[in-house]
Design a protein around this motif. Structure first.
Motif, PDB file in Angstrom:
ATOM      1  N   LEU A   1      -6.751 -10.687  -1.431  1.00 50.98           N
ATOM      2  CA  LEU A   1      -6.663 -10.889   0.021  1.00 50.98           C
ATOM      3  C   LEU A   1      -5.341 -11.514   0.459  1.00 50.98           C
ATOM      4  CD1 LEU A   1     -10.261 -12.090   0.836  1.00 50.98           C
ATOM      5  CD2 LEU A   1      -9.210  -9.972   1.602  1.00 50.98           C
ATOM      6  N   CYS A   2      -4.286 -11.275  -0.292  1.00 45.52           N
ATOM      7  CA  CYS A   2      -2.963 -11.765   0.094  1.00 45.52           C
ATOM      8  C   CYS A   2      -2.202 -10.716   0.896  1.00 45.52           C
ATOM      9  CB  CYS A   2      -2.153 -12.131  -1.152  1.00 45.52           C
ATOM     10  SG  CYS A   2      -2.863 -13.477  -2.083  1.00 45.52           S
ATOM     11  N   GLU A   3      -2.724  -9.514   0.916  1.00 42.92           N
ATOM     12  CA  GLU A   3      -2.067  -8.409   1.601  1.00 42.92           C
ATOM     13  C   GLU A   3      -3.143  -7.503   2.186  1.00 42.92           C
ATOM     14  OE1 GLU A   3       1.852  -6.918  -0.090  1.00 42.92           O
ATOM     15  OE2 GLU A   3       0.464  -5.318  -0.587  1.00 42.92           O
ATOM     16  N   THR A   4      -2.955  -7.045   3.409  1.00 42.52           N
ATOM     17  CA  THR A   4      -3.971  -6.193   4.028  1.00 42.52           C
ATOM     18  C   THR A   4      -3.678  -4.714   3.861  1.00 42.52           C
ATOM     19  OG1 THR A   4      -2.805  -6.317   6.141  1.00 42.52           O
ATOM     20  CG2 THR A   4      -4.560  -7.913   5.760  1.00 42.52           C
ATOM     21  N   GLN A   5      -2.439  -4.367   3.584  1.00 46.45           N
ATOM     22  CA  GLN A   5      -2.081  -2.957   3.428  1.00 46.45           C
ATOM     23  C   GLN A   5      -2.524  -2.460   2.061  1.00 46.45           C
ATOM     24  OE1 GLN A   5       2.083  -2.186   3.729  1.00 46.45           O
ATOM     25  NE2 GLN A   5       1.787  -0.042   4.202  1.00 46.45           N
ATOM     26  N   LYS A   6      -3.268  -1.362   2.051  1.00 42.23           N
ATOM     27  CA  LYS A   6      -3.762  -0.808   0.793  1.00 42.23           C
ATOM     28  C   LYS A   6      -2.612  -0.168   0.012  1.00 42.23           C
ATOM     29  CE  LYS A   6      -8.231   0.295   2.765  1.00 42.23           C
ATOM     30  NZ  LYS A   6      -7.987   0.341   4.204  1.00 42.23           N
ATOM     31  N   PRO A   7      -2.591  -0.349  -1.312  1.00 36.43           N
ATOM     32  CA  PRO A   7      -1.563   0.292  -2.130  1.00 36.43           C
ATOM     33  C   PRO A   7      -1.735   1.810  -2.228  1.00 36.43           C
ATOM     34  CG  PRO A   7      -2.451  -1.627  -3.222  1.00 36.43           C
ATOM     35  CD  PRO A   7      -3.312  -1.354  -2.043  1.00 36.43           C
ATOM     36  N   TYR A   8      -0.996   2.435  -3.105  1.00 36.02           N
ATOM     37  CA  TYR A   8      -0.716   3.864  -3.147  1.00 36.02           C
ATOM     38  C   TYR A   8      -1.847   4.867  -2.892  1.00 36.02           C
ATOM     39  CZ  TYR A   8       0.050   8.419  -5.134  1.00 36.02           C
ATOM     40  OH  TYR A   8       0.046   9.747  -5.346  1.00 36.02           O
ATOM     41  N   PRO A   9      -2.926   4.927  -3.606  1.00 37.29           N
ATOM     42  CA  PRO A   9      -3.789   6.086  -3.340  1.00 37.29           C
ATOM     43  C   PRO A   9      -4.281   6.160  -1.906  1.00 37.29           C
ATOM     44  CG  PRO A   9      -4.534   4.953  -5.318  1.00 37.29           C
ATOM     45  CD  PRO A   9      -3.468   4.121  -4.686  1.00 37.29           C
ATOM     46  N   PHE A  10      -4.421   5.022  -1.240  1.00 40.20           N
ATOM     47  CA  PHE A  10      -4.902   5.009   0.135  1.00 40.20           C
ATOM     48  C   PHE A  10      -3.868   4.431   1.091  1.00 40.20           C
ATOM     49  CE2 PHE A  10      -8.521   4.595  -2.724  1.00 40.20           C
ATOM     50  CZ  PHE A  10      -9.206   5.745  -2.377  1.00 40.20           C
TER      51      PHE A  10
ATOM     52  N   TYR B   1       3.675  -1.911  -8.710  1.00 40.49           N
ATOM     53  CA  TYR B   1       2.404  -1.333  -8.268  1.00 40.49           C
ATOM     54  C   TYR B   1       1.227  -2.248  -8.626  1.00 40.49           C
ATOM     55  CZ  TYR B   1      -1.193   2.227  -7.566  1.00 40.49           C
ATOM     56  OH  TYR B   1      -2.289   2.910  -7.138  1.00 40.49           O
ATOM     57  N   ILE B   2       1.224  -2.782  -9.852  1.00 41.12           N
ATOM     58  CA  ILE B   2       0.168  -3.718 -10.263  1.00 41.12           C
ATOM     59  C   ILE B   2       0.209  -4.957  -9.367  1.00 41.12           C
ATOM     60  CG2 ILE B   2      -0.566  -5.267 -12.115  1.00 41.12           C
ATOM     61  CD1 ILE B   2       0.324  -3.075 -14.093  1.00 41.12           C
ATOM     62  N   TYR B   3       1.409  -5.441  -9.084  1.00 41.43           N
ATOM     63  CA  TYR B   3       1.567  -6.612  -8.229  1.00 41.43           C
ATOM     64  C   TYR B   3       0.966  -6.355  -6.846  1.00 41.43           C
ATOM     65  CZ  TYR B   3       4.013  -9.997  -5.266  1.00 41.43           C
ATOM     66  OH  TYR B   3       4.315 -10.971  -4.351  1.00 41.43           O
ATOM     67  N   ARG B   4       1.243  -5.203  -6.260  1.00 38.23           N
ATOM     68  CA  ARG B   4       0.705  -4.876  -4.927  1.00 38.23           C
ATOM     69  C   ARG B   4      -0.817  -4.757  -4.960  1.00 38.23           C
ATOM     70  NH1 ARG B   4       4.364  -6.345  -1.298  1.00 38.23           N
ATOM     71  NH2 ARG B   4       6.330  -5.352  -1.692  1.00 38.23           N
ATOM     72  N   MET B   5      -1.361  -4.147  -6.010  1.00 37.47           N
ATOM     73  CA  MET B   5      -2.819  -4.018  -6.101  1.00 37.47           C
ATOM     74  C   MET B   5      -3.475  -5.388  -6.249  1.00 37.47           C
ATOM     75  SD  MET B   5      -3.679  -0.540  -8.216  1.00 37.47           S
ATOM     76  CE  MET B   5      -2.743  -0.908  -9.655  1.00 37.47           C
ATOM     77  N   LEU B   6      -2.884  -6.260  -7.069  1.00 38.71           N
ATOM     78  CA  LEU B   6      -3.452  -7.595  -7.238  1.00 38.71           C
ATOM     79  C   LEU B   6      -3.383  -8.396  -5.942  1.00 38.71           C
ATOM     80  CD1 LEU B   6      -2.189  -8.569 -10.798  1.00 38.71           C
ATOM     81  CD2 LEU B   6      -4.505  -7.941 -10.110  1.00 38.71           C
ATOM     82  N   ARG B   7      -2.310  -8.229  -5.170  1.00 37.36           N
ATOM     83  CA  ARG B   7      -2.214  -8.913  -3.885  1.00 37.36           C
ATOM     84  C   ARG B   7      -3.287  -8.410  -2.924  1.00 37.36           C
ATOM     85  NH1 ARG B   7       1.799 -11.930  -1.970  1.00 37.36           N
ATOM     86  NH2 ARG B   7       1.675 -10.967   0.078  1.00 37.36           N
ATOM     87  N   PHE B   8      -3.593  -7.118  -2.950  1.00 36.96           N
ATOM     88  CA  PHE B   8      -4.647  -6.588  -2.089  1.00 36.96           C
ATOM     89  C   PHE B   8      -6.014  -7.113  -2.523  1.00 36.96           C
ATOM     90  CE2 PHE B   8      -7.938  -3.480  -1.104  1.00 36.96           C
ATOM     91  CZ  PHE B   8      -7.817  -3.423   0.278  1.00 36.96           C
ATOM     92  N   ILE B   9      -6.271  -7.122  -3.814  1.00 38.64           N
ATOM     93  CA  ILE B   9      -7.566  -7.593  -4.326  1.00 38.64           C
ATOM     94  C   ILE B   9      -7.780  -9.069  -3.976  1.00 38.64           C
ATOM     95  CG2 ILE B   9      -8.858  -8.090  -6.450  1.00 38.64           C
ATOM     96  CD1 ILE B   9      -7.550  -5.556  -7.636  1.00 38.64           C
TER      97      ILE B   9
ATOM     98  N   TYR C   1      -9.642  -0.716  -6.740  1.00 42.09           N
ATOM     99  CA  TYR C   1      -8.311  -1.156  -7.156  1.00 42.09           C
ATOM    100  C   TYR C   1      -8.366  -2.008  -8.422  1.00 42.09           C
ATOM    101  CZ  TYR C   1      -5.842   0.731  -3.147  1.00 42.09           C
ATOM    102  OH  TYR C   1      -5.280   1.574  -2.247  1.00 42.09           O
ATOM    103  N   ALA C   2      -9.439  -2.743  -8.643  1.00 43.66           N
ATOM    104  CA  ALA C   2      -9.575  -3.521  -9.876  1.00 43.66           C
ATOM    105  C   ALA C   2      -9.643  -2.578 -11.086  1.00 43.66           C
ATOM    106  CB  ALA C   2     -10.804  -4.411  -9.806  1.00 43.66           C
ATOM    107  N   ILE C   3     -10.410  -1.505 -10.960  1.00 38.11           N
ATOM    108  CA  ILE C   3     -10.494  -0.511 -12.048  1.00 38.11           C
ATOM    109  C   ILE C   3      -9.135   0.155 -12.246  1.00 38.11           C
ATOM    110  CG2 ILE C   3     -11.542   1.689 -12.708  1.00 38.11           C
ATOM    111  CD1 ILE C   3     -14.082   0.691 -11.190  1.00 38.11           C
ATOM    112  N   LEU C   4      -8.495   0.528 -11.142  1.00 38.56           N
ATOM    113  CA  LEU C   4      -7.193   1.189 -11.209  1.00 38.56           C
ATOM    114  C   LEU C   4      -6.138   0.250 -11.798  1.00 38.56           C
ATOM    115  CD1 LEU C   4      -5.815   3.844 -10.519  1.00 38.56           C
ATOM    116  CD2 LEU C   4      -5.328   2.925  -8.257  1.00 38.56           C
TER     117      LEU C   4
END
Length: 165
Positions: A87-96, A77-85, A35-38
């Motif tokens: 550890l603020c959110e456990t649900q994986k963003p779009y590709p997964f 989308y960037i916001y959701r990925m950064l939250r996952f990276i 997700y960091a690369i994406l």
């Protein structure tokens, strides 16, 4: 020789338990790296679209709705990925995981409206100083011999009406 085998088996068993106990952490780090690369790739696309929107805005004097909508979705989308990276959110963003939903609607911006021209750094009132002030005194300073004037509705600091009653 049996004791060496037993010790090696115990060490291997402890290493295996250590690895299995942290399997989820390893999987998370793999997803976080992906997700960091994406995030970097999507952020680059976002910047390119922002530059394109700027060019369209200069030419047409109004933003393109499709570019604005896409930039808004990329921002979410960037916001959701950064939250996952982070550890603020456990649900994986779009590709997964699911496609991120809109957090809040984008604002309507009208850049064609003229703003009133004001001098933010100049004096607010007349350019000449008032007659009762000295030329070098600032607004907070009172001339010698005079107390600074306070507005009628001002209350001294530390004044409590409840204590006076």
């Amino acid at each position: 020789m049996d004791q060496v085998k037993a010790v090696l088996f115990a060490v291997l068993n402890a290493c295996l338990n250590f690895i299995l106990a942290r399997k989820k952490i390893g999987i998370y780090f793999c997803f976080a790296a992906l997700y960091a690369i994406l995030t970097g790739m999507v952020a680059f696309a976002f910047l390119v679209l922002t530059l394109l929107q700027g060019i369209v805005l200069i030419i047409l004097t109004q933003p393109n709705g499709a570019i604005k909508s896409l930039n808004h979705r990329l921002t979410v989308y960037i916001y959701r990925m950064l939250r996952f990276i982070a550890l603020c959110e456990t649900q994986k963003p779009y590709p997964f995981g699911p496609v991120p939903q809109e957090i809040e609607p984008a604002d309507e911006v009208d850049l064609r409206v003229e703003t009133p021209e004001t001098n933010m750094f100049g004096p607010k009132g007349p350019s000449k100083p008032a007659a009762d002030t000295e030329p070098g005194a600032s607004q907070g300073d009172a001339p010698e011999g005079k107390a600074p004037e306070q507005p009628a509705d001002s209350v001294p600091m530390g004044y409590d009406e409840e204590k006076e009653k």
